[in-house]
Design an enzyme around this catalytic site. Sequence first.
Site, PDB file in Angstrom:
ATOM      1  N   LYS A  18       0.826  -1.213   0.000  1.00 46.94           N
ATOM      2  CA  LYS A  18       0.000   0.000   0.000  1.00 46.94           C
ATOM      3  C   LYS A  18       0.863   1.266   0.000  1.00 46.94           C
ATOM      4  CE  LYS A  18      -1.902  -1.046   3.948  1.00 46.94           C
ATOM      5  NZ  LYS A  18      -1.192  -2.271   4.358  1.00 46.94           N
ATOM      6  N   ARG A  94      -9.315   1.116   9.219  1.00 45.06           N
ATOM      7  CA  ARG A  94      -8.894  -0.247   9.553  1.00 45.06           C
ATOM      8  C   ARG A  94      -9.956  -0.984  10.371  1.00 45.06           C
ATOM      9  NH1 ARG A  94      -2.929   0.823   9.182  1.00 45.06           N
ATOM     10  NH2 ARG A  94      -1.932  -1.179   9.462  1.00 45.06           N
ATOM     11  N   ARG A 130      12.259  -5.679   4.791  1.00 42.91           N
ATOM     12  CA  ARG A 130      12.171  -4.236   4.532  1.00 42.91           C
ATOM     13  C   ARG A 130      13.201  -3.451   5.367  1.00 42.91           C
ATOM     14  NH1 ARG A 130       6.525  -1.272   5.159  1.00 42.91           N
ATOM     15  NH2 ARG A 130       6.539  -2.228   7.218  1.00 42.91           N
ATOM     16  N   ARG A 163      12.102  -1.482  10.922  1.00 36.58           N
ATOM     17  CA  ARG A 163      11.029  -1.020  11.811  1.00 36.58           C
ATOM     18  C   ARG A 163      10.882  -1.982  12.971  1.00 36.58           C
ATOM     19  NH1 ARG A 163       5.773   0.607   8.271  1.00 36.58           N
ATOM     20  NH2 ARG A 163       4.712  -0.653   9.836  1.00 36.58           N
ATOM     21  N   ARG A 174       0.462  -8.672  13.510  1.00 38.24           N
ATOM     22  CA  ARG A 174      -0.222  -7.658  12.682  1.00 38.24           C
ATOM     23  C   ARG A 174      -1.141  -8.322  11.668  1.00 38.24           C
ATOM     24  NH1 ARG A 174       4.923  -4.870  10.592  1.00 38.24           N
ATOM     25  NH2 ARG A 174       3.570  -3.676   9.205  1.00 38.24           N
TER      26      ARG A 174
HETATM   27  P1  AP5 Z   1       4.877  -1.505   1.812  1.00 42.27           P
HETATM   28  O1  AP5 Z   1       4.472  -0.741   0.602  1.00 42.27           O
HETATM   29  O2  AP5 Z   1       5.597  -0.748   2.869  1.00 42.27           O
HETATM   30  O3  AP5 Z   1       3.645  -2.291   2.402  1.00 42.27           O
HETATM   31  P2  AP5 Z   1       2.395  -1.750   3.211  1.00 42.27           P
HETATM   32  O4  AP5 Z   1       1.196  -2.468   2.692  1.00 42.27           O
HETATM   33  O5  AP5 Z   1       2.354  -0.258   3.203  1.00 42.27           O
HETATM   34  O6  AP5 Z   1       2.772  -2.335   4.629  1.00 42.27           O
HETATM   35  P3  AP5 Z   1       3.025  -1.597   6.006  1.00 42.27           P
HETATM   36  O7  AP5 Z   1       3.807  -2.525   6.865  1.00 42.27           O
HETATM   37  O8  AP5 Z   1       3.623  -0.244   5.862  1.00 42.27           O
HETATM   38  O9  AP5 Z   1       1.551  -1.472   6.425  1.00 42.27           O
HETATM   39  P4  AP5 Z   1       0.896  -1.619   7.767  1.00 42.27           P
HETATM   40  O10 AP5 Z   1      -0.494  -1.473   7.324  1.00 42.27           O
HETATM   41  O11 AP5 Z   1       1.145  -2.756   8.647  1.00 42.27           O
HETATM   42  O12 AP5 Z   1       1.643  -0.496   8.582  1.00 42.27           O
HETATM   43  P5  AP5 Z   1       1.255   1.010   8.908  1.00 42.27           P
HETATM   44  O13 AP5 Z   1       2.477   1.794   8.797  1.00 42.27           O
HETATM   45  O14 AP5 Z   1       0.026   1.421   8.180  1.00 42.27           O
HETATM   46  O15 AP5 Z   1       5.763  -2.735   1.301  1.00 42.27           O
HETATM   47  C1  AP5 Z   1       6.440  -3.588   2.200  1.00 42.27           C
HETATM   48  C2  AP5 Z   1       7.812  -3.987   1.619  1.00 42.27           C
HETATM   49  O16 AP5 Z   1       7.601  -4.753   0.428  1.00 42.27           O
HETATM   50  C3  AP5 Z   1       8.686  -2.821   1.204  1.00 42.27           C
HETATM   51  O17 AP5 Z   1      10.015  -3.157   1.492  1.00 42.27           O
HETATM   52  C4  AP5 Z   1       8.475  -2.720  -0.313  1.00 42.27           C
HETATM   53  O18 AP5 Z   1       9.607  -2.172  -0.943  1.00 42.27           O
HETATM   54  C5  AP5 Z   1       8.219  -4.162  -0.699  1.00 42.27           C
HETATM   55  N1  AP5 Z   1       7.259  -4.335  -1.797  1.00 42.27           N
HETATM   56  C6  AP5 Z   1       6.006  -3.801  -1.862  1.00 42.27           C
HETATM   57  N2  AP5 Z   1       5.368  -4.203  -2.973  1.00 42.27           N
HETATM   58  C7  AP5 Z   1       6.230  -5.041  -3.616  1.00 42.27           C
HETATM   59  C8  AP5 Z   1       6.144  -5.801  -4.812  1.00 42.27           C
HETATM   60  N3  AP5 Z   1       5.053  -5.780  -5.591  1.00 42.27           N
HETATM   61  N4  AP5 Z   1       7.200  -6.566  -5.158  1.00 42.27           N
HETATM   62  C9  AP5 Z   1       8.307  -6.593  -4.391  1.00 42.27           C
HETATM   63  N5  AP5 Z   1       8.458  -5.895  -3.247  1.00 42.27           N
HETATM   64  C10 AP5 Z   1       7.433  -5.120  -2.854  1.00 42.27           C
HETATM   65  O19 AP5 Z   1       0.803   0.858  10.429  1.00 42.27           O
HETATM   66  C11 AP5 Z   1       1.740   0.561  11.467  1.00 42.27           C
HETATM   67  C12 AP5 Z   1       1.014   0.528  12.803  1.00 42.27           C
HETATM   68  O20 AP5 Z   1       0.422   1.821  13.073  1.00 42.27           O
HETATM   69  C13 AP5 Z   1      -0.170  -0.456  12.902  1.00 42.27           C
HETATM   70  O21 AP5 Z   1       0.249  -1.761  13.226  1.00 42.27           O
HETATM   71  C14 AP5 Z   1      -1.007   0.208  14.022  1.00 42.27           C
HETATM   72  O22 AP5 Z   1      -0.452  -0.038  15.281  1.00 42.27           O
HETATM   73  C15 AP5 Z   1      -0.849   1.694  13.716  1.00 42.27           C
HETATM   74  N6  AP5 Z   1      -1.910   2.211  12.824  1.00 42.27           N
HETATM   75  C16 AP5 Z   1      -1.742   2.739  11.582  1.00 42.27           C
HETATM   76  N7  AP5 Z   1      -2.924   3.104  11.055  1.00 42.27           N
HETATM   77  C17 AP5 Z   1      -3.868   2.787  11.983  1.00 42.27           C
HETATM   78  C18 AP5 Z   1      -5.286   2.892  12.018  1.00 42.27           C
HETATM   79  N8  AP5 Z   1      -5.980   3.402  10.995  1.00 42.27           N
HETATM   80  N9  AP5 Z   1      -5.936   2.453  13.120  1.00 42.27           N
HETATM   81  C19 AP5 Z   1      -5.260   1.962  14.180  1.00 42.27           C
HETATM   82  N10 AP5 Z   1      -3.916   1.818  14.211  1.00 42.27           N
HETATM   83  C20 AP5 Z   1      -3.223   2.233  13.117  1.00 42.27           C
END
Ligand code: AP5
Length: 216
Positions: A18, A94, A130, A163, A174
């Site tokens: 994402k 979420r 990552r 991270r 997660r």
């Molecule tokens: P990446 O693009 O970073 O994946 P992502 O889907 O964004 O995953 P995240 O880990 O960032 O999402 P998340 O939802 O767990 O974390 P968030 O920061 O929102 O890609 C991942 C890796 O894969 C990268 O290295 C990339 O280069 C590689 N990659 C991607 N696509 C690829 C492809 N097609 N081919 C090859 N490689 C690829 O949330 C973190 C924490 O914050 C949560 O756990 C929670 O505690 C809190 N939080 C955030 N939002 C909320 C909310 N709305 N409500 C409550 N808590 C929240």
Amino acid sequence: MTALCKKIILLGPPGAGKGTHACMLSKRLDIPHISTGDILREAVNKGNRLGLVARGFMNRGELVPDNIMAEIITNRLRKKDVREKGFMLDGFPRTQAQAEALERTLRGGADIVLYFKTSADVCISRLSGRRICKVCGANYHIKNIPPKKEGVCDECKGPLYQRQDDKEDTIRKRLRVYNKQTSSLINYFRRQGILKEVNGDIDLKPLHRIIVKLLM
Ligand code: AP5
């Protein structure tokens, strides 16, 4: 390039891509990228009140409470750039409560929800590999997108770090939290007729092309 859809939600499990796709799309289509994870991590780094509350939830791989998240998003969506250009929401909503809070703020729904259907094995392998630049935030993967020099950012030469919540146990937690609290939103948005499913397992470039077509 101008997109027809300007109110965009990116939905999918941790590691679905994402954030990576939101960055690429935001640059190409000039639509603000709003990542709740990035907002929370910035607060944690600053050590402010929000950061102190959020840190424990994030490190345990749990969701930060809905009322806090709804307030963050409501305030962000009021800003001028969003009013003029729309938004690309990455990591919000979420839960059902967050989806309803968003609809109240928007006085309606989003234009499109892109659901990145991605297998758990792919998510785990992407997240455990990552690495992120401490200085400019550039994203790498030790196998898929390695930096030229190990541990050093190609762009700004800053140090790369893992991270806290990208350790394997926390990644699995997660994913469980996603399945329990977030995945029901797939059907919620499908019923609204705005869900478009894409295959999050495939490579970045072909998927980017598919998504751009969906947004046009
Ligand atoms: P990446 O693009 O970073 O994946 P992502 O889907 O964004 O995953 P995240 O880990 O960032 O999402 P998340 O939802 O767990 O974390 P968030 O920061 O929102 O890609 C991942 C890796 O894969 C990268 O290295 C990339 O280069 C590689 N990659 C991607 N696509 C690829 C492809 N097609 N081919 C090859 N490689 C690829 O949330 C973190 C924490 O914050 C949560 O756990 C929670 O505690 C809190 N939080 C955030 N939002 C909320 C909310 N709305 N409500 C409550 N808590 C929240």
